[in-house]
Design an enzyme around this catalytic site. Sequence first.
Site, PDB file in Angstrom:
ATOM      1  N   ARG A 116     -16.650  -4.158 -13.016  1.00 53.50           N
ATOM      2  CA  ARG A 116     -17.204  -3.244 -11.998  1.00 53.50           C
ATOM      3  C   ARG A 116     -17.085  -3.798 -10.574  1.00 53.50           C
ATOM      4  NH1 ARG A 116     -21.504  -2.344 -15.910  1.00 53.50           N
ATOM      5  NH2 ARG A 116     -21.075  -0.368 -16.959  1.00 53.50           N
ATOM      6  N   LYS A 138      -8.329   0.224   1.546  1.00 56.71           N
ATOM      7  CA  LYS A 138      -7.728   1.183   0.611  1.00 56.71           C
ATOM      8  C   LYS A 138      -6.908   0.400  -0.400  1.00 56.71           C
ATOM      9  CE  LYS A 138      -7.115   5.411   3.299  1.00 56.71           C
ATOM     10  NZ  LYS A 138      -6.126   6.353   3.847  1.00 56.71           N
ATOM     11  N   GLU A 180       5.044   0.548  11.813  1.00 56.16           N
ATOM     12  CA  GLU A 180       3.581   0.716  11.726  1.00 56.16           C
ATOM     13  C   GLU A 180       2.889   0.071  12.931  1.00 56.16           C
ATOM     14  OE1 GLU A 180       1.989   2.614   9.705  1.00 56.16           O
ATOM     15  OE2 GLU A 180       3.133   2.780   7.865  1.00 56.16           O
ATOM     16  N   LYS A 228      -6.987  -0.986  14.096  1.00 58.43           N
ATOM     17  CA  LYS A 228      -7.230  -0.384  12.769  1.00 58.43           C
ATOM     18  C   LYS A 228      -8.653  -0.693  12.305  1.00 58.43           C
ATOM     19  CE  LYS A 228      -5.846   0.640   8.159  1.00 58.43           C
ATOM     20  NZ  LYS A 228      -4.952   0.580   7.033  1.00 58.43           N
ATOM     21  N   GLU A 238     -12.402   8.104   5.817  1.00 61.90           N
ATOM     22  CA  GLU A 238     -11.416   9.071   6.301  1.00 61.90           C
ATOM     23  C   GLU A 238     -11.981  10.488   6.409  1.00 61.90           C
ATOM     24  OE1 GLU A 238      -7.463   8.168   4.929  1.00 61.90           O
ATOM     25  OE2 GLU A 238      -6.771  10.174   5.462  1.00 61.90           O
ATOM     26  N   ARG A 242     -10.116   8.386  11.120  1.00 60.89           N
ATOM     27  CA  ARG A 242      -9.160   7.581  10.352  1.00 60.89           C
ATOM     28  C   ARG A 242      -7.878   8.358  10.045  1.00 60.89           C
ATOM     29  NH1 ARG A 242     -10.624   3.239   5.544  1.00 60.89           N
ATOM     30  NH2 ARG A 242      -8.515   2.501   5.242  1.00 60.89           N
ATOM     31  N   ASN A 246      -2.628   8.400  10.036  1.00 57.33           N
ATOM     32  CA  ASN A 246      -1.561   9.083   9.298  1.00 57.33           C
ATOM     33  C   ASN A 246      -0.480   9.629  10.231  1.00 57.33           C
ATOM     34  OD1 ASN A 246      -2.750   8.677   6.788  1.00 57.33           O
ATOM     35  ND2 ASN A 246      -4.074  10.456   7.052  1.00 57.33           N
ATOM     36  N   HIS A 249       2.911  10.331   8.962  1.00 57.91           N
ATOM     37  CA  HIS A 249       2.955  10.045   7.535  1.00 57.91           C
ATOM     38  C   HIS A 249       3.145  11.257   6.634  1.00 57.91           C
ATOM     39  CE1 HIS A 249       2.087   6.015   8.705  1.00 57.91           C
ATOM     40  NE2 HIS A 249       2.057   5.603   7.446  1.00 57.91           N
ATOM     41  N   HIS A 253       6.053  10.727   4.046  1.00 61.34           N
ATOM     42  CA  HIS A 253       5.968  10.769   2.584  1.00 61.34           C
ATOM     43  C   HIS A 253       7.008  11.733   2.018  1.00 61.34           C
ATOM     44  CE1 HIS A 253       1.600   9.207   2.915  1.00 61.34           C
ATOM     45  NE2 HIS A 253       2.465   8.212   2.817  1.00 61.34           N
ATOM     46  N   HIS A 271       9.603   2.626   3.783  1.00 61.60           N
ATOM     47  CA  HIS A 271       8.405   3.326   4.255  1.00 61.60           C
ATOM     48  C   HIS A 271       8.382   3.352   5.791  1.00 61.60           C
ATOM     49  CE1 HIS A 271       4.320   4.793   4.392  1.00 61.60           C
ATOM     50  NE2 HIS A 271       3.956   3.750   5.122  1.00 61.60           N
TER      51      HIS A 271
HETATM   52  N1  NAD Z   1      -3.732   0.161   1.543  1.00 61.88           N
HETATM   53  C1  NAD Z   1      -3.298   0.684   2.659  1.00 61.88           C
HETATM   54  O1  NAD Z   1      -4.061   1.060   3.572  1.00 61.88           O
HETATM   55  C2  NAD Z   1      -1.815   0.811   2.856  1.00 61.88           C
HETATM   56  C3  NAD Z   1      -1.299   1.107   4.139  1.00 61.88           C
HETATM   57  C4  NAD Z   1       0.085   1.154   4.300  1.00 61.88           C
HETATM   58  C5  NAD Z   1       0.926   0.921   3.232  1.00 61.88           C
HETATM   59  N2  NAD Z   1       0.401   0.657   2.003  1.00 61.88           N
HETATM   60  C6  NAD Z   1       1.277   0.388   0.852  1.00 61.88           C
HETATM   61  O2  NAD Z   1       2.008  -0.799   1.116  1.00 61.88           O
HETATM   62  C7  NAD Z   1       3.215  -0.787   0.364  1.00 61.88           C
HETATM   63  C8  NAD Z   1       4.337  -1.329   1.216  1.00 61.88           C
HETATM   64  O3  NAD Z   1       3.983  -2.639   1.556  1.00 61.88           O
HETATM   65  P1  NAD Z   1       4.879  -3.640   2.429  1.00 61.88           P
HETATM   66  O4  NAD Z   1       5.809  -2.887   3.272  1.00 61.88           O
HETATM   67  O5  NAD Z   1       3.942  -4.616   2.985  1.00 61.88           O
HETATM   68  O6  NAD Z   1       5.782  -4.405   1.460  1.00 61.88           O
HETATM   69  P2  NAD Z   1       6.013  -4.677  -0.066  1.00 61.88           P
HETATM   70  O7  NAD Z   1       4.812  -5.212  -0.697  1.00 61.88           O
HETATM   71  O8  NAD Z   1       6.684  -3.465  -0.613  1.00 61.88           O
HETATM   72  O9  NAD Z   1       7.108  -5.823   0.107  1.00 61.88           O
HETATM   73  C9  NAD Z   1       8.371  -5.556   0.688  1.00 61.88           C
HETATM   74  C10 NAD Z   1       9.392  -6.553   0.195  1.00 61.88           C
HETATM   75  O10 NAD Z   1       9.197  -7.813   0.857  1.00 61.88           O
HETATM   76  C11 NAD Z   1       9.081  -8.852  -0.103  1.00 61.88           C
HETATM   77  N3  NAD Z   1       8.237  -9.860   0.550  1.00 61.88           N
HETATM   78  C12 NAD Z   1       6.913  -9.789   0.813  1.00 61.88           C
HETATM   79  N4  NAD Z   1       6.525 -10.809   1.592  1.00 61.88           N
HETATM   80  C13 NAD Z   1       7.632 -11.570   1.795  1.00 61.88           C
HETATM   81  C14 NAD Z   1       7.891 -12.751   2.549  1.00 61.88           C
HETATM   82  N5  NAD Z   1       6.950 -13.325   3.307  1.00 61.88           N
HETATM   83  N6  NAD Z   1       9.135 -13.265   2.528  1.00 61.88           N
HETATM   84  C15 NAD Z   1      10.134 -12.632   1.826  1.00 61.88           C
HETATM   85  N7  NAD Z   1       9.966 -11.492   1.133  1.00 61.88           N
HETATM   86  C16 NAD Z   1       8.729 -10.977   1.120  1.00 61.88           C
HETATM   87  C17 NAD Z   1       8.550  -8.182  -1.315  1.00 61.88           C
HETATM   88  O11 NAD Z   1       8.824  -8.900  -2.481  1.00 61.88           O
HETATM   89  C18 NAD Z   1       9.299  -6.855  -1.283  1.00 61.88           C
HETATM   90  O12 NAD Z   1      10.590  -7.023  -1.784  1.00 61.88           O
HETATM   91  C19 NAD Z   1       3.411   0.643  -0.100  1.00 61.88           C
HETATM   92  O13 NAD Z   1       3.217   0.709  -1.487  1.00 61.88           O
HETATM   93  C20 NAD Z   1       2.326   1.429   0.624  1.00 61.88           C
HETATM   94  O14 NAD Z   1       1.837   2.502  -0.164  1.00 61.88           O
HETATM   95  C21 NAD Z   1      -0.940   0.584   1.809  1.00 61.88           C
END
Ligand code: NAD
Length: 363
Positions: A116, A138, A180, A228, A238, A242, A246, A249, A253, A271
């Site tokens: 939990r 999130k 971003e 943020k 949100e 918040r 987006n 976005h 998407h 992305h």
């Molecule tokens: N929770 C939230 O508020 C929120 C906000 C925006 C995006 N997201 C999510 O985040 C995800 C995208 O995340 P992201 O763009 O950070 O990347 P990711 O986690 O997809 O990683 C991108 C690539 O970089 C590699 N990588 C990561 N760190 C590295 C490093 N230091 N050196 C070399 N390679 C490295 C990973 O293995 C991967 O191949 C999506 O799934 C999206 O939905 C969440």
Amino acid sequence: MSKEIEITVDGKVRSRIFPGRTLAEAAPHLEGYPEIFIVHDVNAAQYAESLASLAGDRVRGLLPVEATEEEKTFGTVLRIDRWLMDRSADRQALLLAVGGGITTDMAGFAACIYKRGIRFAFVPTTLLSQVDAAIGGKTGVNFDAYKNMLGVIRQPEFTYICPEVLETLPQRDFLSGAAELLKTFLIEDRKGCYETSAALLKSLREGASRKEYAAEIQTLVMEAAAIKAGIVSRDPYEAGERRFLNLGHTFAHAIEHEGNSGTGPVPAPTHGEAVAMGILLAARLSESLGKARPGLVSRLRKDFTEAGLPARCPFSLESLAEAMERDKKAEDGRIHFVILREPGAVETVSLTVAEAIQLLEYK
Ligand SMILES: NC(=O)c1ccc[n+]([C@@H]2O[C@H](COP(=O)([O-])OP(=O)(O)OC[C@H]3O[C@@H](n4cnc5c(N)ncnc54)[C@H](O)[C@@H]3O)[C@@H](O)[C@H]2O)c1
């Protein structure tokens, strides 16, 4: 050196964002946790190991995960929770997620449902996760064809941000985060950070090294994180402000959906690339509504191109429309589109997808 940032929810500090120059400076933040379980991106193993050596024998194990959207599933979350169970993690445990947004989203979710909810913290290793994914609480995974369909909002204990981890990040992933970063300053910008970021990204594109500009990058990342954090503190679930996060976005998407359907360019847009195209569509929508400052779209197009981001969407508006209709943020067929008046000034307009497409076509 940037200052520590707090995220407050219901008047209480729920999460802290600590800046540091190196991973080694994370050591004091790991104190006070008797048992640490590290879940890390396979591509960030070296950083996870450095952090493990800082915490010594309080580390109970390291679990590598693949950071792909295909692996961002409930199955992986269950694998993380089984791993915690097999190591008898109890309510004293801290789950430390080291990686990009995929890793922090999945590991955070696993921590939220294990017994939990146990404590969790993030060391984001991508630019995107430093300015966005690892801030705000999130967490979640993809389900069926839908991104981030299952998940919860709960704040991490802390997020530790340092530029050292960005040195190994591939250029395309760095640029994805750059979109971003720019997005954040388009939403709110009291210190001219949009301008500074665009200029820095242009220099990096022209050959300057990230290592050389690490301090400047870190300052901008912490400014974006503070913006943020402020928005999340004022609107943690949100219900209002918040939504501004987006910006671009809804279109992004749909662009990602089209990209992954195999009908567009190869490789499919990341992305961040989709966000850049989405911001431009949002700016065009704003222009059609007569709300944008003159020259906004061409200015953004120039800045994005100079940063190395795409400035034109390769998909037709019709093909994006269907994907937007299914957007999980649609209410009674209407979507709150975030539109841009000028850098630092946004608002939402409620439109059906058909109305938005018509306005864009008219443009
Ligand atoms: N929770 C939230 O508020 C929120 C906000 C925006 C995006 N997201 C999510 O985040 C995800 C995208 O995340 P992201 O763009 O950070 O990347 P990711 O986690 O997809 O990683 C991108 C690539 O970089 C590699 N990588 C990561 N760190 C590295 C490093 N230091 N050196 C070399 N390679 C490295 C990973 O293995 C991967 O191949 C999506 O799934 C999206 O939905 C969440």
